[in-house]
Design an enzyme around this catalytic site. Sequence first.
Site, PDB file in Angstrom:
ATOM      1  N   SER A  64      10.188 -14.888   8.703  1.00  0.00           N
ATOM      2  CA  SER A  64      10.776 -13.718   8.061  1.00  0.00           C
ATOM      3  C   SER A  64      11.684 -12.981   9.030  1.00  0.00           C
ATOM      4  O   SER A  64      11.463 -12.994  10.241  1.00  0.00           O
ATOM      5  CB  SER A  64       9.687 -12.786   7.558  1.00  0.00           C
ATOM      6  OG  SER A  64       9.340 -11.861   8.545  1.00  0.00           O
ATOM      7  N   SER A 124       3.568  -4.737   0.792  1.00  0.00           N
ATOM      8  CA  SER A 124       2.706  -5.920   0.682  1.00  0.00           C
ATOM      9  C   SER A 124       2.667  -6.445  -0.757  1.00  0.00           C
ATOM     10  O   SER A 124       2.706  -7.649  -0.985  1.00  0.00           O
ATOM     11  CB  SER A 124       1.293  -5.626   1.197  1.00  0.00           C
ATOM     12  OG  SER A 124       0.764  -4.477   0.569  1.00  0.00           O
ATOM     13  N   ASP A 168       0.371  -1.011  -7.398  1.00  0.00           N
ATOM     14  CA  ASP A 168       1.533  -1.534  -6.686  1.00  0.00           C
ATOM     15  C   ASP A 168       1.938  -2.910  -7.196  1.00  0.00           C
ATOM     16  O   ASP A 168       3.120  -3.221  -7.335  1.00  0.00           O
ATOM     17  CB  ASP A 168       1.238  -1.611  -5.175  1.00  0.00           C
ATOM     18  CG  ASP A 168       0.916  -0.239  -4.598  1.00  0.00           C
ATOM     19  OD1 ASP A 168       1.130   0.773  -5.299  1.00  0.00           O
ATOM     20  OD2 ASP A 168       0.440  -0.191  -3.449  1.00  0.00           O
ATOM     21  N   TYR A 217      -8.447   4.445   3.850  1.00  0.00           N
ATOM     22  CA  TYR A 217      -8.293   4.216   2.414  1.00  0.00           C
ATOM     23  C   TYR A 217      -9.615   3.729   1.804  1.00  0.00           C
ATOM     24  O   TYR A 217     -10.082   4.251   0.793  1.00  0.00           O
ATOM     25  CB  TYR A 217      -7.181   3.193   2.197  1.00  0.00           C
ATOM     26  CG  TYR A 217      -6.867   2.896   0.753  1.00  0.00           C
ATOM     27  CD1 TYR A 217      -5.854   3.582   0.096  1.00  0.00           C
ATOM     28  CD2 TYR A 217      -7.575   1.929   0.046  1.00  0.00           C
ATOM     29  CE1 TYR A 217      -5.552   3.303  -1.228  1.00  0.00           C
ATOM     30  CE2 TYR A 217      -7.281   1.645  -1.269  1.00  0.00           C
ATOM     31  CZ  TYR A 217      -6.271   2.328  -1.908  1.00  0.00           C
ATOM     32  OH  TYR A 217      -5.987   2.051  -3.221  1.00  0.00           O
TER      33      TYR A 217
END
Length: 367
Positions: A64, A124, A168, A217
């Site tokens: 990437s 993500s 998401d 979280y």
Amino acid sequence: MAAWAMFQARFGYPPAVVADAPGRVNLIGEHTDYNEGFVLPVALPLRIEVALAPRDDGRVRVGSSGFLAESPRIYQLGVEAPGAGWLDYIQGVTATLHQQGVRLRGFDAWITSRVPPGSGLASSAALMVALLRALRTALALPLDDLALARLAHQAESQFVGARVGIMDQLIASLGTPDTALFVDTRSLAWERVVLPPTLGLLVIDSGIAHQHAAGDYNARRAECERACALLGVPALRDVALADLPRVEALPSPLRERVRHVVTENARVLDAVTALRAGDLARLGALCRASHASQRDDYAVSVPAIDLLIALAEAEPGVYGARLTGGGFGGAIIALVEPARARSIGERIVAAYAQRSGVCPRLLLPAP
Ligand code: GLA
């Protein structure tokens, strides 16, 4: 460079497919999804692109640029193991597909991203949905968009180990330009709500990175689960505004956590009504109340974010602003008059840099 050009340059042959998926900003409805409540995210024009070609063996080679690491990493299908950093998101997708009985082949892939990681913009989810889209096309997998979102969610929560909700992945898979996605995360019923042209969105990255897989979280999730057990409900979705007096009897901080979730669910429903009516003053007031609730009751804000919010709210032309995403850093969203969005954003960034010494980034309107 685009993903296909990078793929060609690094692997020496052209990719078979290129797919992408957007990052997101959440208008309102924070920390409600894993409590089976309501959310209202918007897809961003910032996207992650995956160029991919199947291989004849069972190896996966993936690199990437502009995202996580330059050099390609390699693993073998069937022996995915978490603990490999960003590669976990790729391994999570292939391991989850395999677990669902999908026959895979190895592949080469190159990823490029304009969604900054750690900014609370769901990079993500965008990465995993973009990869799933590329695999769906390359291998003609019979998966619809909702199935892709569920697979990406399973990969992130079970393989990567960040116990996130499904907001998401849904917006990465179902989001379209100029609409918000109103989702009931209990039934997964969803509806697109058109954004009025009088509404401009400003997104500013605080520069303070967060990490979901790291404790905070998951700690909030555990608090919600403890509160459910004490209240005798399957999910906080089952607690209504009228139940708040009973919530006050819970020990602190569970009482505050529940109060946030219950009032936030109500705010999402109000926000959908306000959005449909083009009532931006009301929408702004709901955003301000949402931020106060995240800061005071859910304790997911940080001083840098509160400073950005204060600077945004001091600007004429801002209807309201709030922390967006999982929190503990990340980004803010402000609702603004569209024609003034850029100048307001630049002023906030400059004032913040002067006060804190850290330079935040204006992500929307895109520079
Ligand atoms: C992260 C998670 C979402 C959601 C938000 C908070 O972005 O991935 O599922 O819980 O935090 O609203």
